[in-house]
Design an enzyme around this catalytic site. Structure first.
Site, PDB file in Angstrom:
ATOM      1  CE  LYS A 195       6.646   0.837   5.877  1.00  0.00           C
ATOM      2  NZ  LYS A 195       6.839  -0.691   7.162  1.00  0.00           N
ATOM      3  CG  ASP A 249      -0.097  -8.554   6.501  1.00  0.00           C
ATOM      4  OD1 ASP A 249      -1.217  -8.706   7.535  1.00  0.00           O
ATOM      5  OD2 ASP A 249      -0.042  -6.997   6.466  1.00  0.00           O
ATOM      6  NE  ARG A 260       5.058  -8.436   2.222  1.00  0.00           N
ATOM      7  CZ  ARG A 260       5.683  -7.369   3.422  1.00  0.00           C
ATOM      8  NH1 ARG A 260       4.520  -7.207   4.617  1.00  0.00           N
ATOM      9  NH2 ARG A 260       6.699  -6.147   3.059  1.00  0.00           N
ATOM     10  NE  ARG A 304      10.418  -2.080   3.269  1.00  0.00           N
ATOM     11  CZ  ARG A 304       9.556  -2.738   3.622  1.00  0.00           C
ATOM     12  NH1 ARG A 304       8.977  -2.593   4.869  1.00  0.00           N
ATOM     13  NH2 ARG A 304       8.626  -3.450   2.814  1.00  0.00           N
ATOM     14  N   GLY A 329       1.172  -1.170  -0.311  1.00  0.00           N
ATOM     15  CA  GLY A 329      -0.067  -0.102   0.050  1.00  0.00           C
ATOM     16  C   GLY A 329       0.298   0.898  -0.270  1.00  0.00           C
ATOM     17  NE  ARG A 330       3.474   2.074   5.603  1.00  0.00           N
ATOM     18  CZ  ARG A 330       3.650   2.630   5.989  1.00  0.00           C
ATOM     19  NH1 ARG A 330       3.860   3.834   6.975  1.00  0.00           N
ATOM     20  NH2 ARG A 330       3.981   1.743   7.481  1.00  0.00           N
ATOM     21  CG  ASP A 366       5.948  -5.132   6.787  1.00  0.00           C
ATOM     22  OD1 ASP A 366       6.773  -4.444   5.757  1.00  0.00           O
ATOM     23  OD2 ASP A 366       5.528  -5.706   5.787  1.00  0.00           O
TER      24      ASP A 366
END
Length: 499
Positions: free
Chosen positions: A122, A262, A192, A185, A102-103, A272
């Site tokens: 990210k 996820d 995932r 990153r 999403g980002r 994450d």
């Protein structure tokens, strides 16, 4: 004088093996770059591992700043073809359906001394998977992820890496208005558990699932290729890696905070970083995520949650496994692998060179005393390295961490006797223990101090803290303040999923 060679990050070759899976797996779209970007932080260690030219603390190439703030990636002439991947998942134990990057945008891969590494931005703007979000990351969360990624790597815990942070005055609204940032990153893969769940539950497609399986085997588990049941073999291999990762987390007192499927790496990496935390006062029930009202992801529950998540992965792989019993059998090694790995790490933390009956009870006795007296997790184990094993020795520096001195004294007598039984030499044992018990960990108040300075335009503390955390087992006498007990105000820091 010859010009300095351009960074490979600016080169023309950006393969992305994931893109070869086909458009069902992602959406290609440009990044939404940061306006007037600036450098916030740079990891020279990560850059070195990527085989990038030395940059010091701040690269001076404006093209690199543009590329890593999302602007170079949005140019029509750019060799990059950024993409956001789609996946699904369980969040807090509940099926959440389609999710996705999403980002975050995958820029492609670099060929590095460590093998192919994916580079991801990210915080680079909206994607089709942003749902109700804005696709941005804020400076606060970006600093936390950057520091944690590099700190965990220095601790020897498998993790995604962070190359740098770029920032901007662009306003972003969370609980309050903050400023935008982007973290670059790095990982061999960002796949995932949820990628597999997507093609079993959200968009069932056995052929897509098969392609994803083959891809993951190729990049991370080549030994599974020739197994009679490659999907079952992969499941077992992932279970074993995940078990070892959980042992690593528990041994350094790390709480992830949001162990949704996820957020579980298929390669067994820590991924994450959000509302994570390292234990201060030892509390097995510690919940680092202020949003986790039921304590699902408390420190002591992490190993069982990982096993639950592996069952979810097994469900996703069932279309590729002939017999469901094979999937269950593939998960069973997790229990033994975790138990053995954690025992090994804890025995190393208390300095045992041999294995004897009663070791587990002795170690559990220490943890129980630590929990009862809220002894600091990292400081206790670090001071334990200096334990004087002679009969009747005072060991005041360690003893002072405990409220119930008599209970500690009883434990210390048993521990000293155990050390003498294996003829442990104090100085040699101390060296071994100090290589596994860090003096410096990324406590929340240290991150918060760096964040507050950065919000005022001073990024120096981020870089100083990064340098300290890059050598977590070294004494670093000039940096001893970073290993001190947390201040009282640290108890009031609240970190949530928005962090």
């Amino acid at each position: 004088m010859c010009a300095e060679p351009a960074s490979p990050l600016l080169g023309p070759e950006w393969p992305n093996r994931f893109a070869a899976l086909g458009p069902r797996f992602f959406t290609e779209l440009p990044a939404q770059g940061l306006p007037d970007p600036h450098w916030v932080a740079w990891s020279e260690a990560c850059a070195r591992d990527l085989g990038l030219p030395g940059q010091g603390e701040r690269p001076d190439d404006p093209r690199l700043l543009a590329a890593l703030s999302g602007n170079g990636a949005s140019s029509p002439s750019s060799p990059l073809r950024p993409l956001a991947s789609v996946y699904s998942g369980h969040q807090f134990g509940v099926w959440a359906g389609q999710l996705g990057d999403g980002r975050a945008l995958w820029l492609g891969e670099l060929q590095t001394p460590q093998g192919p590494m994916e580079i991801q931005l990210k915080g680079s703007g909206l994607t089709p998977y942003s749902r109700m979000g804005d696709g941005r990351a804020v400076l606060r969360s970006s600093i936390r992820e950057f520091l944690a990624s590099e700190a965990m790597h220095a601790l020897g815990v498998p993790t995604t890496r962070a190359l740098c942070i770029t920032g901007s005055a662009l306003p972003v609204r969370r609980e309050e208005v903050e400023t935008a940032a982007i973290v670059t990153r790095v990982a061999p893969s960002f796949i995932r558990f949820g990628h597999f769940e997507h093609f079993t539950h959200t968009e069932p497609d056995p052929e897509a699932l098969r392609r994803l399986l083959d891809f993951v085997i190729d990049i991370g588990y080549p030994a599974c290729r020739d197994a009679p049941q490659p999907a079952a073999a992969l499941l077992e291999a992932v279970a074993r890696r995940t078990a070892r990762l959980m042992a690593d987390w528990q041994a350094v007192g790390f709480c992830h905070g949001v162990m949704n499927t996820d957020n579980m790496s298929i390669l067994g990496l820590t991924i994450d970083y959000g509302p994570y935390g390292f234990l201060d006062a030892f509390d097995p029930g510690h919940v680092c995520n202020h949003s986790d009202h039921q304590g699902r992801y408390a420190w002591a529950r992490q190993p069982n949650v990982a096993f639950w998540n592996l069952h979810a992965l097994a469900q996703a792989l069932l279309p590729l496994i002939d017999d469901p019993d094979q999937a269950l059998a593939a998960l069973e090694p997790y229990k033994t692998e975790f138990a053995v790995a954690l025992d090994d790490r804890l025995r190393a933390k208390v300095g045992f060179a041999t294995e004897r009956d009663g070791d587990r009870a002795l170690i559990e006795g220490l943890l129980q005393r630590m929990a009862a007296d809220a002894a600091d997790f990292s400081i206790t184990f670090r001071r334990l390295a200096g334990f004087d094993s002679r009969e009747g020795a005072a060991n005041d520096a360690l003893r002072d961490l405990f409220v119930d001195r008599e209970a500690f004294d009883a434990w210390a007598r048993d521990y000293g006797r155990r050390l003498r039984d294996e003829h442990s030499i104090d100085a040699e044992r101390a060296l071994r223990m100090n290589r596994v018990n860090p003096k410096y960990v990324l406590r929340n108040h240290l991150a918060e101090t760096a964040i507050r300075a950065a919000r005022g335009g001073d990024f120096g503390e981020v870089q100083r803290l990064l340098k300290v955390l890059s050598a977590p087992f070294d004494e670093q006498p000039e940096q001893a303040a970073y290993a001190a007990f947390p201040p009282d105000w640290a108890q009031h820091i609240e970190v949530s999923c928005s962090s």
